[in-house]
Write a protein that holds these residues in place. Structure first.
Motif, PDB file in Angstrom:
ATOM      1  N   HIS A 115      -8.511  -2.403  -3.862  1.00 34.58           N
ATOM      2  CA  HIS A 115      -7.716  -3.601  -3.600  1.00 34.58           C
ATOM      3  C   HIS A 115      -6.970  -3.596  -2.272  1.00 34.58           C
ATOM      4  O   HIS A 115      -6.412  -4.625  -1.878  1.00 34.58           O
ATOM      5  N   PHE A 116      -6.919  -2.460  -1.602  1.00 36.66           N
ATOM      6  CA  PHE A 116      -6.217  -2.397  -0.315  1.00 36.66           C
ATOM      7  C   PHE A 116      -7.173  -2.103   0.837  1.00 36.66           C
ATOM      8  O   PHE A 116      -6.738  -1.838   1.943  1.00 36.66           O
ATOM      9  N   TRP A 117      -8.478  -2.168   0.543  1.00 43.21           N
ATOM     10  CA  TRP A 117      -9.496  -2.034   1.583  1.00 43.21           C
ATOM     11  C   TRP A 117     -10.111  -3.407   1.816  1.00 43.21           C
ATOM     12  O   TRP A 117     -10.578  -4.051   0.876  1.00 43.21           O
ATOM     13  N   ASN A 118     -10.064  -3.870   3.052  1.00 35.36           N
ATOM     14  CA  ASN A 118     -10.625  -5.172   3.388  1.00 35.36           C
ATOM     15  C   ASN A 118     -12.009  -4.947   3.999  1.00 35.36           C
ATOM     16  O   ASN A 118     -12.129  -4.484   5.143  1.00 35.36           O
ATOM     17  N   GLU A 119     -13.032  -5.278   3.238  1.00 34.18           N
ATOM     18  CA  GLU A 119     -14.406  -5.030   3.664  1.00 34.18           C
ATOM     19  C   GLU A 119     -14.753  -5.836   4.914  1.00 34.18           C
ATOM     20  O   GLU A 119     -15.447  -5.346   5.810  1.00 34.18           O
TER      21      GLU A 119
ATOM     22  N   LEU B 142     -12.748  -6.898   7.340  1.00 33.54           N
ATOM     23  CA  LEU B 142     -12.082  -6.383   8.532  1.00 33.54           C
ATOM     24  C   LEU B 142     -12.423  -4.923   8.813  1.00 33.54           C
ATOM     25  O   LEU B 142     -12.253  -4.442   9.937  1.00 33.54           O
ATOM     26  N   GLY B 143     -12.852  -4.205   7.778  1.00 37.22           N
ATOM     27  CA  GLY B 143     -13.226  -2.812   7.958  1.00 37.22           C
ATOM     28  C   GLY B 143     -12.065  -1.863   8.077  1.00 37.22           C
ATOM     29  O   GLY B 143     -12.172  -0.828   8.755  1.00 37.22           O
ATOM     30  N   HIS B 144     -10.930  -2.182   7.444  1.00 36.46           N
ATOM     31  CA  HIS B 144      -9.798  -1.254   7.445  1.00 36.46           C
ATOM     32  C   HIS B 144      -8.910  -1.512   6.238  1.00 36.46           C
ATOM     33  O   HIS B 144      -9.003  -2.553   5.579  1.00 36.46           O
ATOM     34  N   PHE B 145      -8.044  -0.530   5.940  1.00 34.49           N
ATOM     35  CA  PHE B 145      -7.048  -0.717   4.894  1.00 34.49           C
ATOM     36  C   PHE B 145      -6.040  -1.775   5.346  1.00 34.49           C
ATOM     37  O   PHE B 145      -5.858  -2.014   6.549  1.00 34.49           O
ATOM     38  N   THR B 146      -5.381  -2.390   4.376  1.00 33.18           N
ATOM     39  CA  THR B 146      -4.341  -3.376   4.672  1.00 33.18           C
ATOM     40  C   THR B 146      -3.058  -2.989   3.952  1.00 33.18           C
ATOM     41  O   THR B 146      -3.078  -2.284   2.952  1.00 33.18           O
ATOM     42  N   SER B 147      -1.948  -3.470   4.456  1.00 31.71           N
ATOM     43  CA  SER B 147      -0.651  -3.019   3.944  1.00 31.71           C
ATOM     44  C   SER B 147      -0.287  -3.658   2.608  1.00 31.71           C
ATOM     45  O   SER B 147       0.586  -3.156   1.912  1.00 31.71           O
ATOM     46  N   THR B 148      -0.951  -4.763   2.247  1.00 36.94           N
ATOM     47  CA  THR B 148      -0.689  -5.420   0.966  1.00 36.94           C
ATOM     48  C   THR B 148      -2.006  -5.622   0.222  1.00 36.94           C
ATOM     49  O   THR B 148      -3.088  -5.634   0.820  1.00 36.94           O
ATOM     50  N   ARG B 149      -1.906  -5.792  -1.063  1.00 36.73           N
ATOM     51  CA  ARG B 149      -3.094  -5.945  -1.912  1.00 36.73           C
ATOM     52  C   ARG B 149      -3.847  -7.224  -1.553  1.00 36.73           C
ATOM     53  O   ARG B 149      -3.252  -8.298  -1.445  1.00 36.73           O
ATOM     54  N   HIS B 150      -5.155  -7.084  -1.321  1.00 37.93           N
ATOM     55  CA  HIS B 150      -6.026  -8.198  -0.941  1.00 37.93           C
ATOM     56  C   HIS B 150      -5.526  -8.889   0.333  1.00 37.93           C
ATOM     57  O   HIS B 150      -5.721 -10.084   0.524  1.00 37.93           O
ATOM     58  N   GLY B 151      -4.843  -8.113   1.216  1.00 33.51           N
ATOM     59  CA  GLY B 151      -4.266  -8.708   2.412  1.00 33.51           C
ATOM     60  C   GLY B 151      -5.135  -8.518   3.638  1.00 33.51           C
ATOM     61  O   GLY B 151      -6.284  -8.061   3.570  1.00 33.51           O
ATOM     62  N   THR B 152      -4.557  -8.862   4.781  1.00 32.29           N
ATOM     63  CA  THR B 152      -5.234  -8.694   6.071  1.00 32.29           C
ATOM     64  C   THR B 152      -4.346  -7.967   7.076  1.00 32.29           C
ATOM     65  O   THR B 152      -4.815  -7.597   8.148  1.00 32.29           O
ATOM     66  N   ASP B 153      -3.084  -7.785   6.749  1.00 30.71           N
ATOM     67  CA  ASP B 153      -2.116  -7.282   7.716  1.00 30.71           C
ATOM     68  C   ASP B 153      -2.089  -5.756   7.765  1.00 30.71           C
ATOM     69  O   ASP B 153      -2.569  -5.067   6.863  1.00 30.71           O
ATOM     70  N   LEU B 154      -1.492  -5.248   8.836  1.00 29.49           N
ATOM     71  CA  LEU B 154      -1.345  -3.816   9.066  1.00 29.49           C
ATOM     72  C   LEU B 154       0.135  -3.440   9.074  1.00 29.49           C
ATOM     73  O   LEU B 154       1.004  -4.282   9.277  1.00 29.49           O
ATOM     74  N   ASP B 155       0.401  -2.152   8.865  1.00 30.28           N
ATOM     75  CA  ASP B 155       1.772  -1.686   8.751  1.00 30.28           C
ATOM     76  C   ASP B 155       1.823  -0.237   9.206  1.00 30.28           C
ATOM     77  O   ASP B 155       0.944   0.560   8.875  1.00 30.28           O
TER      78      ASP B 155
ATOM     79  N   LEU C 210       0.822  -1.202   0.000  1.00 29.29           N
ATOM     80  CA  LEU C 210       0.000   0.000   0.000  1.00 29.29           C
ATOM     81  C   LEU C 210       0.862   1.261   0.000  1.00 29.29           C
ATOM     82  O   LEU C 210       0.580   2.212  -0.739  1.00 29.29           O
ATOM     83  N   TYR C 211       1.919   1.283   0.813  1.00 28.66           N
ATOM     84  CA  TYR C 211       2.728   2.493   0.887  1.00 28.66           C
ATOM     85  C   TYR C 211       3.366   2.815  -0.464  1.00 28.66           C
ATOM     86  O   TYR C 211       3.411   3.986  -0.873  1.00 28.66           O
ATOM     87  N   SER C 212       3.846   1.816  -1.165  1.00 28.73           N
ATOM     88  CA  SER C 212       4.451   2.049  -2.480  1.00 28.73           C
ATOM     89  C   SER C 212       3.412   2.600  -3.449  1.00 28.73           C
ATOM     90  O   SER C 212       3.687   3.531  -4.226  1.00 28.73           O
ATOM     91  N   ARG C 213       2.204   2.036  -3.414  1.00 30.95           N
ATOM     92  CA  ARG C 213       1.127   2.514  -4.277  1.00 30.95           C
ATOM     93  C   ARG C 213       0.767   3.953  -3.917  1.00 30.95           C
ATOM     94  O   ARG C 213       0.550   4.801  -4.781  1.00 30.95           O
ATOM     95  N   LEU C 214       0.701   4.234  -2.617  1.00 32.24           N
ATOM     96  CA  LEU C 214       0.383   5.578  -2.143  1.00 32.24           C
ATOM     97  C   LEU C 214       1.392   6.597  -2.660  1.00 32.24           C
ATOM     98  O   LEU C 214       1.028   7.693  -3.120  1.00 32.24           O
ATOM     99  N   MET C 215       2.678   6.262  -2.594  1.00 34.00           N
ATOM    100  CA  MET C 215       3.700   7.218  -3.013  1.00 34.00           C
ATOM    101  C   MET C 215       3.730   7.409  -4.523  1.00 34.00           C
ATOM    102  O   MET C 215       4.150   8.468  -5.011  1.00 34.00           O
TER     103      MET C 215
END
Length: 609
Positions: free
Chosen positions: A454-458, A460-473, A411-416
């Motif tokens: 692709h970085f929003w997990n419906e 879990l209700g939050h953004f995730t650090s990787t595409r279609h992921g579950t983790d946080l960063d 997500l951070y790379s995509r954001l930048m």
């Protein structure tokens, strides 16, 4: 209250201050030892590195004899001149350590140690061992009464000149001497010229160097809360910068571990485009524009060395813009807390990291906003770089944390990449510059939609650090700081709460959970990341959670060392881990304090960065 001390560490990381001359730096511990010093440049081989191996590496100690002394360490006001004072019932000893900042940029760096008996009488002891080439070359010194010269296998020479006689035994220089009320002594380590210096020269150098730093601090335009703290952080950023090249090092050291006894021991004596760009942003906020212009010249040198090809732009460069940072292991050093391997160089320079384009464009946008416009040929290079981002934004990379496993869509790379397009469009419009507007605008919107899709997990209700992921960063905390999403957006606030529950402990924030991050191929976890902790505070402030932000900020200030310095990370006890002092930690502190102060004074906030 009992403080945890890492096993087998003679001097904890956070028991140090830093001195420097804008060419190199040295660490001085609270007991008067210089146990980390690379010479003549910051990224040169070390002369003293006993912080990584107290048995075989070089060191320079100076302290009063006997027990019952209390050591107190502080900087002279608004400077990088470090003073260590020892006190007992009948005496006060004062040691001032500094590196002269001289007009002659070609002069070899030197360390000046000035002792003064402020009260009473004391016997003092000097021990000094110079080992060249990261402690692989340990010659004896040639002594002539009050001067000594070490000569390396490569015929490099460094001198120690003293105001007291010197002796040598067991590979160390020794001196034991007595000072009485008002008496002084001095010791200077540097090139051959220092052998001619007298006390009058030392006094003049100290006065001139103090004036240099205080005049630089005088340009600081910040007058809000925590001014002294922000001044110290800005002095850290400045002392890590190169007067010759305009680069800003990530930290002053190599090999200090992110986990005691672990393998995450990197060399940070290089200039990352990311960290340097963020440093410039912090300095701009405080009113320092010259450093940003110097950084721009350094970036141009880096781009020249990469032949102005965007795909050849490196994540980091050496301080002089050169490109080779090949990683090597120093197997003869046992490492801090037996943390091995001890590495020099950093193979991350070969990694594919998409975020550097956004950081570069963000800094360029700010530099032109507060400084001069961009030259025509410079804008042509920007067009080429942004067009490259349009071509590659949807690719996997190593990410901001330089993962050494398989590439991921972070997500951070995509954001930048979005930041790169956004700032280029803003800059082009602001300066009425020609650009392929339709293409850039289309890609900017495509990246935004990709992140939200692709970085929003419906579930879990939050953004995730990787595409279609579950983790946080922890890097996700930059989403509102970079103006991608409102700091009060409900979706962002749910993400902030998830980060709080998963990564935050007593105000300290982890980058990520290593065991849950496949791209992290290294063993073991790491500490709590200082910069992420300050980003978290700024997010709270931007969300109007001011009481919470203020409380967390006060906690973080307590985790600084006795001089207000921060390493890269904290351990579970809030003690320092990783390379020291860390530019990213201090620039994040500046940003958080700056914004929190504005919020608390009720100043109007604008969307524009």
């Amino acid at each position: 209250m009992m403080k945890k001390t890492p096993p087998s560490a003679p001097r904890p990381i956070d028991e140090h201050g830093i001195i420097g001359d804008l060419q190199t730096c040295a660490l001085v511990s609270s007991d008067g030892a210089i146990d980390f010093f690379c010479w003549p440049n910051l990224d040169s081989p070390s002369l003293f590195v006993s912080l990584l191996d107290d048995e075989r590496a070089g060191i320079f100690t100076l302290a009063p004899e006997g027990e019952q002394w209390r050591a107190v360490q502080s900087y002279l006001p608004d400077s990088n001149l470090l003073q260590t004072r020892w006190l007992n019932e009948g005496a006060v000893v004062e040691l001032t350590d500094f590196m002269p900042v001289r007009e002659d940029h070609t002069a070899l760096p030197c360390i000046v140690r000035r002792l003064r008996m402020a009260q009473g009488e004391a016997s003092l002891t000097l021990r000094c061992r110079v080992n060249f080439d990261y402690a692989r070359d340990a010659p004896d010194a040639e002594i002539e009464h009050q001067s000594a010269v070490w000569t390396s296998a490569e015929d490099e020479k460094i001198s120690l000149h003293a105001s007291v006689p010197l002796q040598q035994s067991d590979g160390f220089l020794h001196a034991t001497f007595t000072l009485r009320d008002g008496e002084e002594a001095f010791f200077v380590l540097g090139g051959e010229e220092v052998q001619e210096w007298k006390m009058a020269d030392i006094i003049r150098l100290q006065r001139d160097t103090l004036t240099f730093w205080q005049q630089w601090v005088g340009k600081n335009k910040y007058h809000g809360r925590w001014r002294d703290i922000l001044i110290r952080s800005s002095l850290v950023l400045k002392v890590l910068s190169s007067r010759s090249y305009g680069s800003i090092a990530a930290a002053a050291t190599f090999g200090l571990p992110e986990l005691p006894g672990g393998e995450r021991n990197w060399d940070y004596r290089a200039a990352w485009i990311r960290d340097s760009s963020f440093s410039c942003y912090a300095l701009i906020r405080l009113g320092y524009i010259e450093e940003v212009a110097a950084f721009g010249r350094w970036v141009r040198g880096c781009m020249e060395n990469s032949r102005f090809e965007p795909d050849k732009l490196q994540v980091m460069y050496r301080m002089d813009c050169s490109t080779d940072l090949a990683e090597k292991e120093l197997t003869h050093l046992k490492g801090y807390c037996n943390s091995t391997p001890v590495r020099i160089g950093n193979d991350a320079y070969k990694q594919h990291q998409l975020d550097i384009y956004g950081e570069l464009l963000d800094t360029l946008y700010l530099a032109t906003k507060y400084g001069d416009g961009i030259p025509h040929r410079g804008w042509e290079h920007v067009i080429k770089l942004v067009d490259h981002v349009c071509d590659i934004w949807d690719t996997a990379d190593a990410g901001i944390w330089e993962m050494r496993g398989e590439a991921e869509h972070f997500l951070y790379s995509r954001l930048m990449c979005w930041v790169a397009l956004d700032r280029a469009l803003r800059l082009g419009s602001k300066r009425s510059l020609s650009m392929p507007y339709q293409r850039w605008e289309s890609v900017r919107q495509a990246i935004r939609e990709d992140i939200w899709t692709h970085f929003w997990n419906e579930d879990l209700g939050h953004f995730t650090s990787t595409r279609h992921g579950t983790d946080l960063d922890g890097s996700m905390l930059l989403m509102p700081l970079l103006r991608f999403v409102s700091a009060k957006d409900p979706d962002w606030l749910s993400t902030l709460e998830a980060i709080k529950q998963k990564l935050v402990r007593d105000g300290m924030v982890r980058r990520y959970i290593a065991s849950e991050t496949p791209a992290d191929s290294l063993h073991g976890e790491e500490g709590y990341f200082v910069a992420c902790s300050f980003w978290y505070i700024e997010c709270l402030a931007r969300a109007d959670r001011l009481e919470e932000a203020r409380e967390e900020f006060d906690k973080m200030l307590k985790y600084a060392n006795h001089l207000g310095l921060y390493a890269e990370e904290f351990d579970a006890w809030g003690s320092a881990l990783g390379n020291f002092p860390q530019a990213l930690s201090h620039l994040a502190l500046i940003s958080a304090a700056y914004y929190l102060n504005k919020k608390m004074t009720g100043e109007e906030q604008t969307w524009q960065p």
